[in-house]
Design a protein around this motif. Sequence first.
Motif, PDB file in Angstrom:
ATOM      1  N   ILE A   1     -34.076   6.809 -15.102  1.00  0.00           N
ATOM      2  CA  ILE A   1     -35.973   6.002 -16.231  1.00  0.00           C
ATOM      3  C   ILE A   1     -36.036   4.270 -15.396  1.00  0.00           C
ATOM      4  N   PHE A   2     -34.749   3.728 -14.502  1.00  0.00           N
ATOM      5  CA  PHE A   2     -35.302   2.616 -13.942  1.00  0.00           C
ATOM      6  C   PHE A   2     -36.189   2.924 -12.629  1.00  0.00           C
ATOM      7  N   GLU A   3     -35.511   4.196 -11.913  1.00  0.00           N
ATOM      8  CA  GLU A   3     -35.954   4.527 -10.686  1.00  0.00           C
ATOM      9  C   GLU A   3     -37.432   4.227 -11.121  1.00  0.00           C
ATOM     10  N   TYR A   4     -37.622   5.567 -12.334  1.00  0.00           N
ATOM     11  CA  TYR A   4     -38.534   6.160 -12.541  1.00  0.00           C
ATOM     12  C   TYR A   4     -40.132   4.818 -13.091  1.00  0.00           C
ATOM     13  N   LEU A   5     -39.016   3.700 -13.392  1.00  0.00           N
ATOM     14  CA  LEU A   5     -40.141   2.760 -13.718  1.00  0.00           C
ATOM     15  C   LEU A   5     -40.870   2.152 -11.690  1.00  0.00           C
ATOM     16  N   ALA A   6     -39.471   2.056 -11.099  1.00  0.00           N
ATOM     17  CA  ALA A   6     -39.785   1.366 -10.057  1.00  0.00           C
ATOM     18  C   ALA A   6     -41.007   2.052  -9.486  1.00  0.00           C
ATOM     19  N   THR A   7     -40.971   3.112  -9.682  1.00  0.00           N
ATOM     20  CA  THR A   7     -42.845   4.407  -9.317  1.00  0.00           C
ATOM     21  C   THR A   7     -43.643   3.591  -9.403  1.00  0.00           C
ATOM     22  N   GLY A   8     -44.159   3.021 -11.026  1.00  0.00           N
ATOM     23  CA  GLY A   8     -45.156   2.817 -12.299  1.00  0.00           C
ATOM     24  C   GLY A   8     -46.050   4.041 -12.418  1.00  0.00           C
ATOM     25  N   LYS A   9     -45.271   5.312 -12.494  1.00  0.00           N
ATOM     26  CA  LYS A   9     -45.796   6.601 -12.135  1.00  0.00           C
ATOM     27  C   LYS A   9     -45.773   6.789 -14.004  1.00  0.00           C
ATOM     28  N   PRO A  10     -46.505   7.695 -14.684  1.00  0.00           N
ATOM     29  CA  PRO A  10     -45.851   6.950 -16.371  1.00  0.00           C
ATOM     30  C   PRO A  10     -44.769   8.528 -16.536  1.00  0.00           C
ATOM     31  N   ILE A  11     -44.316   8.330 -17.290  1.00  0.00           N
ATOM     32  CA  ILE A  11     -42.652   8.954 -18.350  1.00  0.00           C
ATOM     33  C   ILE A  11     -43.306   9.293 -19.328  1.00  0.00           C
ATOM     34  N   LEU A  12     -42.879  10.667 -18.925  1.00  0.00           N
ATOM     35  CA  LEU A  12     -42.817  11.620 -20.154  1.00  0.00           C
ATOM     36  C   LEU A  12     -41.537  11.737 -21.420  1.00  0.00           C
ATOM     37  N   SER A  13     -41.039  11.221 -21.795  1.00  0.00           N
ATOM     38  CA  SER A  13     -39.468  11.590 -22.409  1.00  0.00           C
ATOM     39  C   SER A  13     -39.446  11.721 -23.983  1.00  0.00           C
ATOM     40  N   PHE A  14     -37.670  12.295 -23.791  1.00  0.00           N
ATOM     41  CA  PHE A  14     -37.618  13.290 -25.059  1.00  0.00           C
ATOM     42  C   PHE A  14     -36.677  12.765 -25.684  1.00  0.00           C
ATOM     43  N   GLY A  15     -36.384  12.625 -26.849  1.00  0.00           N
ATOM     44  CA  GLY A  15     -35.158  12.318 -27.386  1.00  0.00           C
ATOM     45  C   GLY A  15     -35.132  11.645 -29.200  1.00  0.00           C
ATOM     46  N   PRO A  16     -33.799  11.074 -29.813  1.00  0.00           N
ATOM     47  CA  PRO A  16     -34.340  10.515 -31.020  1.00  0.00           C
ATOM     48  C   PRO A  16     -35.452  10.104 -31.244  1.00  0.00           C
ATOM     49  N   ARG A  17     -36.032  10.307 -32.115  1.00  0.00           N
ATOM     50  CA  ARG A  17     -37.108   9.941 -33.006  1.00  0.00           C
ATOM     51  C   ARG A  17     -37.177   8.004 -32.785  1.00  0.00           C
ATOM     52  N   GLU A  18     -35.995   7.443 -32.890  1.00  0.00           N
ATOM     53  CA  GLU A  18     -36.101   5.688 -32.999  1.00  0.00           C
ATOM     54  C   GLU A  18     -34.973   5.834 -31.229  1.00  0.00           C
ATOM     55  N   SER A  19     -35.431   5.131 -30.100  1.00  0.00           N
ATOM     56  CA  SER A  19     -34.231   4.798 -29.517  1.00  0.00           C
ATOM     57  C   SER A  19     -34.598   3.546 -28.813  1.00  0.00           C
ATOM     58  N   ASP A  20     -33.512   3.928 -27.520  1.00  0.00           N
ATOM     59  CA  ASP A  20     -33.152   2.554 -26.636  1.00  0.00           C
ATOM     60  C   ASP A  20     -34.602   2.728 -25.942  1.00  0.00           C
ATOM     61  N   VAL A  21     -34.360   4.079 -25.119  1.00  0.00           N
ATOM     62  CA  VAL A  21     -35.129   4.320 -24.183  1.00  0.00           C
ATOM     63  C   VAL A  21     -37.123   3.951 -24.652  1.00  0.00           C
ATOM     64  N   LYS A  22     -37.201   4.171 -25.727  1.00  0.00           N
ATOM     65  CA  LYS A  22     -38.428   4.461 -26.644  1.00  0.00           C
ATOM     66  C   LYS A  22     -38.873   2.958 -26.775  1.00  0.00           C
TER      67      LYS A  22
END
Length: 434
Positions: free
Chosen positions: A346-367
């Motif tokens: 996720i952090f290398e994704y962040l560095a690109t500035g490109k939109p991130i599509l994430s899946f996981g539990p409804r509430e999460s640290d990623v969210k």
Amino acid sequence: MKDKKILIITYYWPPAGGPGVQRWLKFVKYLPDFGWKPTVFIPENPSYPIVDESLQSDVSKNLEIIRTKIWEPYQIAELFGKDNKKFKAGQFDVGKNQSWKSKLSIWVRGNFFIPDARVFWVKPSSEYLKKYLKENNFDAVVTTGPPHSVHLIGLELKKEFPNLKWIADFRDPWTEISYYKHLKLTKASDKKHRSLEQKVFKTADIILATSYTDAENFRKKGANAFCITNGFDGSDKTGNTHKNPKFTLSYIGVLEQLRNPEILWSTLNQIMQENEEFKNDFELKFVGRVDDKILNEIENSKLKNSLNNVGYLSHLEANAEMQSSDVLLMTNFPDESSKGIIPGKIFEYLATGKPILSFGPRESDVKKILHETNAGKHFSYQDSAELKAFLISQYQNWKSGITSSKTKNIEQFSRRNLTGKLSEILEAETRVRA
């Protein structure tokens, strides 16, 4: 002022590939900027499931590296054929069509090798390092797992050197990791795992977690726990931001059955059936290792002609693929117990500035991170209507020439800033507990 000395004990080190090696590779890279002189202790003859020679460029020529031999029982795993690499990497085939070989390998892994198959490195490493530390003064020692057997080395050293500050770094949880319940443990084996984990939590001066939820859970178990997430290194950026001829949704890394976003494949199939233009413009790209069952599922759908399965690439090449994608996909385990998992990508994704599509539990640290950084959208595995709207909006952005999202507050996750946070914790805790 003289630099303080810190010894890092880790199994994964270049030329090992994958996200596990990068956390302490980057800490070691930046620790000298904050007054710490690192020394690294690694196995001489490790069995790495992934190799990435490009990571060697981050290892300083002045870094002292100590190597000792390790014996690993992976010739046993050879009995299980192609599952051997998964066995080494801590990945397990727990799908519906699990073979008897997979079941047997998982049972052997969980019950014969506690906490893991690198446990045979503990005794020789402890004996070697006890002699080494008597001859060389260090201010702190770090153990980083998985493999969590490395923490048992820390336990032995703490017995011999009670005043030496010990930092136990958990890149993943031990008994709370999502696949723990799939290890087919006997009651005795489960008890031993939990007992060893508790000893580490109670004995280490500092416990590090890579997510906010993990740190909180560790504190509940009596650990002096802090969260330092993984991050991105600005020097890894490639600067490749050209628009692709195709609207490209990319997944970078390893994708196994337990994190298979079936809702995404079905939603994409639906959009392609309804929108011929989207169908012609769309590309689904996999960079890394994808479970055969997932690939078969996609190849038997409308997505087949849009699939570009690149395979494993080096870290730098994978970063270039991130930069040239339009949406970056990330998946987590669906159960609530996985809400504290923050995949390193996720952090290398962040560095690109490109939109991130994430899946996981409804509430999460990623969210939480995506919300704070305005970097993308997090979905549960049931949010089909919202998911469809998100994909179509990103496609429209691509058609309009919009190649990045308006992110904010991402510098807190730079590797250098995170190393500064680590240094502050080390300084504060060594003063308090001196």
